[in-house]
Design a protein around this motif. Structure first.
Motif, PDB file in Angstrom:
ATOM      1  N   ALA A 155       2.285   2.954   7.654  1.00 52.54           N
ATOM      2  CA  ALA A 155       0.929   2.925   7.112  1.00 52.54           C
ATOM      3  C   ALA A 155       0.004   2.091   7.988  1.00 52.54           C
ATOM      4  N   ASP A 156       0.503   0.960   8.476  1.00 56.15           N
ATOM      5  CA  ASP A 156      -0.333   0.093   9.304  1.00 56.15           C
ATOM      6  C   ASP A 156      -0.675   0.766  10.631  1.00 56.15           C
ATOM      7  N   TRP A 157       0.290   1.502  11.195  1.00 53.37           N
ATOM      8  CA  TRP A 157       0.004   2.213  12.443  1.00 53.37           C
ATOM      9  C   TRP A 157      -1.064   3.267  12.214  1.00 53.37           C
ATOM     10  N   LEU A 158      -0.917   4.038  11.150  1.00 53.62           N
ATOM     11  CA  LEU A 158      -1.917   5.053  10.833  1.00 53.62           C
ATOM     12  C   LEU A 158      -3.288   4.422  10.577  1.00 53.62           C
ATOM     13  N   GLY A 159      -3.268   3.317   9.828  1.00 56.45           N
ATOM     14  CA  GLY A 159      -4.520   2.669   9.471  1.00 56.45           C
ATOM     15  C   GLY A 159      -5.301   2.149  10.659  1.00 56.45           C
ATOM     16  N   THR A 160      -4.603   1.770  11.717  1.00 56.74           N
ATOM     17  CA  THR A 160      -5.281   1.237  12.896  1.00 56.74           C
ATOM     18  C   THR A 160      -5.657   2.321  13.903  1.00 56.74           C
ATOM     19  N   HIS A 161      -5.086   3.517  13.742  1.00 54.76           N
ATOM     20  CA  HIS A 161      -5.345   4.575  14.721  1.00 54.76           C
ATOM     21  C   HIS A 161      -6.194   5.715  14.182  1.00 54.76           C
ATOM     22  N   ILE A 162      -6.270   5.886  12.880  1.00 53.80           N
ATOM     23  CA  ILE A 162      -6.928   7.068  12.324  1.00 53.80           C
ATOM     24  C   ILE A 162      -8.441   6.916  12.250  1.00 53.80           C
ATOM     25  N   ILE A 163      -8.936   5.696  12.380  1.00 54.32           N
ATOM     26  CA  ILE A 163     -10.369   5.451  12.292  1.00 54.32           C
ATOM     27  C   ILE A 163     -10.776   4.490  13.406  1.00 54.32           C
ATOM     28  N   GLU A 164     -11.958   4.668  13.919  1.00 52.19           N
ATOM     29  CA  GLU A 164     -12.455   3.798  14.982  1.00 52.19           C
ATOM     30  C   GLU A 164     -12.487   2.344  14.495  1.00 52.19           C
ATOM     31  N   ASN A 165     -11.978   1.442  15.328  1.00 48.94           N
ATOM     32  CA  ASN A 165     -11.907   0.018  14.992  1.00 48.94           C
ATOM     33  C   ASN A 165     -11.121  -0.218  13.702  1.00 48.94           C
ATOM     34  N   GLY A 166     -10.099   0.590  13.487  1.00 46.61           N
ATOM     35  CA  GLY A 166      -9.308   0.490  12.267  1.00 46.61           C
ATOM     36  C   GLY A 166      -8.464  -0.771  12.209  1.00 46.61           C
ATOM     37  N   SER A 167      -8.152  -1.191  11.001  1.00 50.53           N
ATOM     38  CA  SER A 167      -7.282  -2.329  10.769  1.00 50.53           C
ATOM     39  C   SER A 167      -6.443  -2.017   9.546  1.00 50.53           C
ATOM     40  N   ALA A 168      -5.378  -2.760   9.332  1.00 49.27           N
ATOM     41  CA  ALA A 168      -4.502  -2.446   8.202  1.00 49.27           C
ATOM     42  C   ALA A 168      -3.709  -3.670   7.775  1.00 49.27           C
ATOM     43  N   ASN A 169      -3.412  -3.703   6.488  1.00 48.22           N
ATOM     44  CA  ASN A 169      -2.516  -4.701   5.911  1.00 48.22           C
ATOM     45  C   ASN A 169      -1.964  -4.073   4.629  1.00 48.22           C
ATOM     46  N   SER A 170      -1.189  -3.006   4.813  1.00 44.09           N
ATOM     47  CA  SER A 170      -0.820  -2.150   3.692  1.00 44.09           C
ATOM     48  C   SER A 170       0.032  -2.858   2.645  1.00 44.09           C
ATOM     49  N   LEU A 171       0.958  -3.697   3.072  1.00 39.86           N
ATOM     50  CA  LEU A 171       1.841  -4.342   2.108  1.00 39.86           C
ATOM     51  C   LEU A 171       1.076  -5.314   1.219  1.00 39.86           C
ATOM     52  N   GLN A 172       0.156  -6.081   1.785  1.00 39.12           N
ATOM     53  CA  GLN A 172      -0.657  -6.973   0.979  1.00 39.12           C
ATOM     54  C   GLN A 172      -1.567  -6.188   0.045  1.00 39.12           C
ATOM     55  N   THR A 173      -2.058  -5.061   0.534  1.00 34.32           N
ATOM     56  CA  THR A 173      -2.898  -4.216  -0.308  1.00 34.32           C
ATOM     57  C   THR A 173      -2.128  -3.728  -1.527  1.00 34.32           C
ATOM     58  N   VAL A 174      -0.889  -3.294  -1.321  1.00 31.42           N
ATOM     59  CA  VAL A 174      -0.056  -2.835  -2.436  1.00 31.42           C
ATOM     60  C   VAL A 174       0.185  -3.975  -3.428  1.00 31.42           C
ATOM     61  N   ARG A 175       0.424  -5.162  -2.929  1.00 34.52           N
ATOM     62  CA  ARG A 175       0.626  -6.324  -3.824  1.00 34.52           C
ATOM     63  C   ARG A 175      -0.606  -6.531  -4.708  1.00 34.52           C
ATOM     64  N   GLU A 176      -1.782  -6.286  -4.142  1.00 32.62           N
ATOM     65  CA  GLU A 176      -3.022  -6.516  -4.888  1.00 32.62           C
ATOM     66  C   GLU A 176      -3.376  -5.363  -5.819  1.00 32.62           C
ATOM     67  N   LEU A 177      -2.570  -4.308  -5.823  1.00 28.58           N
ATOM     68  CA  LEU A 177      -2.776  -3.193  -6.745  1.00 28.58           C
ATOM     69  C   LEU A 177      -1.797  -3.215  -7.913  1.00 28.58           C
ATOM     70  N   THR A 178      -0.988  -4.256  -8.011  1.00 30.30           N
ATOM     71  CA  THR A 178      -0.054  -4.363  -9.129  1.00 30.30           C
ATOM     72  C   THR A 178      -0.804  -4.724 -10.416  1.00 30.30           C
ATOM     73  N   PRO A 179      -0.296  -4.321 -11.563  1.00 30.60           N
ATOM     74  CA  PRO A 179      -0.937  -4.714 -12.825  1.00 30.60           C
ATOM     75  C   PRO A 179      -1.077  -6.222 -12.976  1.00 30.60           C
ATOM     76  N   SER A 180      -0.083  -6.964 -12.523  1.00 36.76           N
ATOM     77  CA  SER A 180      -0.134  -8.420 -12.654  1.00 36.76           C
ATOM     78  C   SER A 180      -1.288  -9.012 -11.859  1.00 36.76           C
ATOM     79  N   PHE A 181      -1.435  -8.589 -10.601  1.00 30.19           N
ATOM     80  CA  PHE A 181      -2.515  -9.138  -9.780  1.00 30.19           C
ATOM     81  C   PHE A 181      -3.875  -8.754 -10.351  1.00 30.19           C
ATOM     82  N   MET A 182      -4.026  -7.501 -10.733  1.00 29.48           N
ATOM     83  CA  MET A 182      -5.308  -7.048 -11.255  1.00 29.48           C
ATOM     84  C   MET A 182      -5.677  -7.788 -12.543  1.00 29.48           C
ATOM     85  N   THR A 183      -4.696  -7.983 -13.411  1.00 28.77           N
ATOM     86  CA  THR A 183      -4.960  -8.595 -14.715  1.00 28.77           C
ATOM     87  C   THR A 183      -5.206 -10.095 -14.614  1.00 28.77           C
ATOM     88  N   HIS A 184      -4.431 -10.771 -13.779  1.00 25.62           N
ATOM     89  CA  HIS A 184      -4.476 -12.235 -13.755  1.00 25.62           C
ATOM     90  C   HIS A 184      -5.312 -12.823 -12.615  1.00 25.62           C
TER      91      HIS A 184
END
Length: 286
Positions: A155-184
């Motif tokens: 995911a990080d490779w795709l995220g940095t190559h699919i868009i101009e000046n792309g960047s990625a931090n997919s694992l941290q993003t997934v952590r921030e989409l958990t019910p616990s993170f969103m709720t608390h």
């Protein structure tokens, strides 16, 4: 010249007296914000481009810019802010309305609450946004280390190559989409602003519905149903409710942005839906 009755000649030529679709008289430009992932990036113009072009045909000053698909809300919002400032400058408008799909809705809420754009946003309409997280994020985090690392690297490779000046931090993003993170964490720290209209839609398909589901989403749909109930393959109906809840779309997460992954079988017109949203915005003076 053959002596056709007028009605017969019209049927032959297909001409209509007023063939253009009605203008949607929105007052503010509309910025359409995409979510997590690359699905729409393989289409010309990227995520929600086709829907933005359809709205432009109806007279709406619509934009569908792209940001890095696998990065955190905070990181993506730096780019979103730049795009919105560009729209404001180009149109000369004082504010915009946001129509945001999936994670894009979280980005929009952060822009309004934490990046000082509350006075430049008239309304936020979210579609299938995981306002209370998604158990699918926990599913990813529960995978063996080797599998999780492989998924993140890809995911990080795709995220940095699919868009101009792309960047990625997919694992941290997934952590921030958990019910616990969103709720608390996210929701307590990203309050709604009283001057902005917040509307939301959810989506449903598959289990406990008669709505066709894109086969690629079957496992996710069943997994999420056991934990959160009716869902669209990625986000449950309950998680998607925020602000003024406008209803449930009979479409899975992929079809909500005009994609069917080549499988067909669903009676949902994304262009018509987004035009209806724009009409609702126009009706309240936005």
């Amino acid at each position: 010249m053959p002596n056709f009755p007028a009605s017969a000649f019209q049927r032959l030529t297909g001409l209509q007296s007023f063939p253009q679709p009605a203008i949607i008289p929105t007052h503010l430009p509309v910025v359409m914000m995409h979510g997590f992932g690359i699905g729409g990036s393989f289409r010309r113009g990227g995520h929600l481009h086709e829907q933005a072009m359809y709205l432009r045909m109806r007279g709406v000053r619509a934009y569908a810019p792209n940001v890095s698909p696998y990065n955190t809300v905070r990181a993506r919002c730096q780019t979103w802010k730049h795009h919105i400032e560009h729209v404001l400058h180009e149109t000369g408008a004082d504010a915009v309305s946001l129509i945001a799909h999936s994670m894009g809705g979280l980005d929009a809420r952060f822009l309004i609450s934490q990046m000082g754009l509350h006075d430049r946003i008239g309304a936020l309409v979210t579609i299938a946004t995981p306002h209370r997280g998604s158990e699918l994020a926990n599913l990813v985090l529960q995978q063996p280390d080797a599998v999780r690392s492989w998924m993140a690297d890809m995911a990080d490779w795709l995220g940095t190559h699919i868009i101009e000046n792309g960047s990625a931090n997919s694992l941290q993003t997934v952590r921030e989409l958990t019910p616990s993170f969103m709720t608390h964490s996210f929701n307590p720290n990203v309050p709604d602003h009283p001057n902005v209209h917040y509307w939301s839609y959810a989506g449903r398909a598959g289990r406990d519905t008669e709505v066709p589901l894109t086969p690629l989403l079957r496992y996710f749909n069943a997994y999420l149903y056991e934990r959160e109930g009716c869902n669209d393959g990625f986000v449950s109906v309950e998680s998607a409710k925020w602000g003024t809840f406008k209803g449930v779309l009979d479409a899975d997460h992929i079809r909500q942005v005009g994609m069917d992954a080549g499988f067909g079988g669903a009676d949902f017109d994304a262009n018509t839906f987004y035009a209806d949203v724009a009409l609702d915005l126009a009706d309240v003076g936005l």
